[in-house]
Design an enzyme around this catalytic site. Structure first.
Site, PDB file in Angstrom:
ATOM      1  N   LYS A   6       5.282  10.865  15.632  1.00  0.00           N
ATOM      2  CA  LYS A   6       4.129  11.679  15.224  1.00  0.00           C
ATOM      3  C   LYS A   6       3.619  12.576  16.348  1.00  0.00           C
ATOM      4  CE  LYS A   6       2.565   9.635  11.061  1.00  0.00           C
ATOM      5  NZ  LYS A   6       1.512   9.199  10.177  1.00  0.00           N
ATOM      6  N   LYS A  54      11.814  11.566   5.175  1.00  0.00           N
ATOM      7  CA  LYS A  54      10.896  10.861   4.268  1.00  0.00           C
ATOM      8  C   LYS A  54      10.025  11.859   3.481  1.00  0.00           C
ATOM      9  CE  LYS A  54       7.069   8.614   5.593  1.00  0.00           C
ATOM     10  NZ  LYS A  54       6.032   7.652   5.916  1.00  0.00           N
ATOM     11  N   LYS A  77       3.239  13.507   3.158  1.00  0.00           N
ATOM     12  CA  LYS A  77       2.066  14.340   2.850  1.00  0.00           C
ATOM     13  C   LYS A  77       2.028  15.578   3.725  1.00  0.00           C
ATOM     14  CE  LYS A  77      -0.833  10.274   2.342  1.00  0.00           C
ATOM     15  NZ  LYS A  77      -1.299   9.335   3.368  1.00  0.00           N
TER      16      LYS A  77
HETATM   17  N1  AQP Z   1       8.293   8.499   1.339  1.00  0.00           N
HETATM   18  C1  AQP Z   1       7.783   7.294   1.139  1.00  0.00           C
HETATM   19  N2  AQP Z   1       8.478   6.360   0.447  1.00  0.00           N
HETATM   20  C2  AQP Z   1       7.971   5.129   0.239  1.00  0.00           C
HETATM   21  N3  AQP Z   1       6.740   4.746   0.672  1.00  0.00           N
HETATM   22  C3  AQP Z   1       6.015   5.651   1.353  1.00  0.00           C
HETATM   23  N4  AQP Z   1       4.776   5.588   1.910  1.00  0.00           N
HETATM   24  C4  AQP Z   1       4.494   6.777   2.474  1.00  0.00           C
HETATM   25  N5  AQP Z   1       5.518   7.628   2.316  1.00  0.00           N
HETATM   26  C5  AQP Z   1       6.480   6.956   1.621  1.00  0.00           C
HETATM   27  C6  AQP Z   1       3.914   4.411   1.877  1.00  0.00           C
HETATM   28  O1  AQP Z   1       2.642   4.802   1.385  1.00  0.00           O
HETATM   29  C7  AQP Z   1       1.634   3.983   1.990  1.00  0.00           C
HETATM   30  C8  AQP Z   1       0.515   4.829   2.477  1.00  0.00           C
HETATM   31  O2  AQP Z   1       0.936   5.670   3.501  1.00  0.00           O
HETATM   32  P1  AQP Z   1      -0.112   6.287   4.504  1.00  0.00           P
HETATM   33  O3  AQP Z   1      -1.183   6.932   3.752  1.00  0.00           O
HETATM   34  O4  AQP Z   1      -0.559   5.283   5.492  1.00  0.00           O
HETATM   35  O5  AQP Z   1       0.635   7.418   5.256  1.00  0.00           O
HETATM   36  P2  AQP Z   1       2.083   7.615   5.712  1.00  0.00           P
HETATM   37  O6  AQP Z   1       2.958   6.434   5.607  1.00  0.00           O
HETATM   38  O7  AQP Z   1       1.974   8.222   7.060  1.00  0.00           O
HETATM   39  O8  AQP Z   1       2.461   8.631   4.588  1.00  0.00           O
HETATM   40  P3  AQP Z   1       3.046  10.045   4.771  1.00  0.00           P
HETATM   41  O9  AQP Z   1       3.130  10.657   3.442  1.00  0.00           O
HETATM   42  O10 AQP Z   1       4.301   9.977   5.566  1.00  0.00           O
HETATM   43  O11 AQP Z   1       1.924  10.790   5.565  1.00  0.00           O
HETATM   44  P4  AQP Z   1       2.067  11.719   6.818  1.00  0.00           P
HETATM   45  O12 AQP Z   1       2.886  12.873   6.385  1.00  0.00           O
HETATM   46  O13 AQP Z   1       0.621  12.090   7.088  1.00  0.00           O
HETATM   47  O14 AQP Z   1       2.684  10.895   7.894  1.00  0.00           O
HETATM   48  C9  AQP Z   1       2.318   3.166   3.090  1.00  0.00           C
HETATM   49  O15 AQP Z   1       2.516   1.835   2.614  1.00  0.00           O
HETATM   50  C10 AQP Z   1       3.646   3.858   3.279  1.00  0.00           C
HETATM   51  O16 AQP Z   1       4.661   2.952   3.670  1.00  0.00           O
END
Ligand code: AQP
Length: 333
Positions: A114, A198, A201
């Protein structure tokens, strides 16, 4: 034995199909299991580890709650609240940051990903984020944490911190050491534009993900434009090594229809992608459009949403403030 579940989602906007299939769908199943108590947190303190616009953050907190409720979480069955409304999370995180070792945090791969090349400009909060996550979990005597692939390392750290606290203060079992609950299948949904990245968001391209607020036309258009390859749909015993996009789309189909990957392969083997994509769009629309409509309806009911958070916060606070009080006593405050 009864289970106590804790999990969280960041209110950082653009909740997507990956968040739904990898987390929220599973939260709903756990909520409906016998002898299981669930605590689901909108982790707004985690969200501010990167810059947020205050107005948008406020909106995203409500939108995340709306997505929870629209997907089937029920505030009368689970405790649902936002993290910043329970001060014990920040207090406990500080105490635990004096337990965690720099060497442990330096090993966290998510920070490296990150923060990227510009590590010096990353916030201290982004670096310390796994300690706050440990506090979130340990405050509720959590026994099981549903985690995606990407969070396994942070949960391992949480276990180390709990054990170290219990040992240092000779308080055996005071902090319960939680177990991971790893979803066996489809725990990592990939970008629609790149099968090796992956679904996320923060991806700049909106075409890379299906948002939980997308309507029918958007869903159909995104699946139409999703990256594929030039070969026909794979057979079940085929090696997917060089076909990550085909595998990802088939996994999305399988997860949404609650069937195995093998069965989905059998259904489409040898067909062309346009045929499969039409079926896949149908299925996503069938499952996601009702959620999307309900999110939009709920967002017009701000008072109702705020009341759910307020009441959930009160329930969470009761538990967490007692735990942190006991913790302070153990430390000698
Ligand atoms: N692509 C994914 N496939 C399966 N599970 C996913 N999760 C996130 N992306 C995927 C799961 O969603 C939950 C919440 O995630 P979070 O809000 O803590 O953020 P994150 O994991 O950082 O999600 P993003 O979309 O990848 O956000 P950014 O882009 O901001 O880093 C978690 O249980 C995660 O495993």
């Amino acid at each position: 034995m009864s289970k106590k579940i804790f999990s969280g989602v960041q209110p950082s906007g653009n909740l997507h199909l990956g968040n739904y299939l990898g987390a929220i769908k599973n939260f709903v199943e756990l909520q409906n299991e016998k002898n299981t108590e669930c605590v689901y947190c909108i982790v707004d303190l985690h969200a501010i580890t990167v810059k947020q616009d205050p107005k948008e953050l406020r909106r995203n907190i409500r939108e995340t709650l709306a997505a929870f409720i629209a997907s089937g979480l029920n505030e009368n069955k689970s405790i649902i609240f936002n993290q910043s409304s329970v001060p014990a999370h920040s207090e406990c995180a500080w105490i635990l940051s004096c337990i965690a070792r720099m060497g442990w945090l330096n090993r966290m791969t998510q920070f490296k990903e990150k923060a990227g090349k510009d590590k010096e400009k990353a916030s201290v909060g982004l670096y310390a984020y796994p300690v706050l996550m440990a506090a979130d979990i340990l405050l509720y005597d959590t026994t099981h944490v549903p985690v995606g692939d990407d969070q396994k390392q942070h949960l391992e750290l949480c276990r180390d911190i709990a054990q170290r606290f219990n040992n240092d203060f000779e308080a055996p079992n005071f902090l319960k050491v939680p177990e991971p609950l790893i979803q066996k299948h489809f725990s990592r949904i990939m970008s629609l534009k790149d099968g090796e990245k992956k679904m996320s968001k923060s991806d700049e391209s909106d075409l890379s993900r299906i948002n939980l607020t997308d309507d029918k036309d958007k869903i159909i258009n995104k699946i139409k434009k999703a990256k594929t390859d030039t070969m026909p749909m794979p057979k079940k015993d085929e090696n997917f090594k060089n076909r990550p996009e085909a595998l990802n789309l088939l996994e999305i189909y399988s997860s949404l229809s609650n069937q195995s990957l093998e069965k989905s392969c059998d259904e489409f083997a040898g067909k062309n992608f346009s045929f499969f994509k039409e079926k896949l769009s149908y299925l996503i629309v069938e499952k996601i459009e009702p959620i999307s409509k309900e999110i939009k309806r709920l967002l017009n009911e701000e008072k109702h949403l705020d009341k759910i958070l307020l009441e959930g916060g009160e329930k969470a606070n009761e538990f967490a403030s007692t735990k942190v009080k006991e913790m302070k006593k153990i430390i000698g405050f």
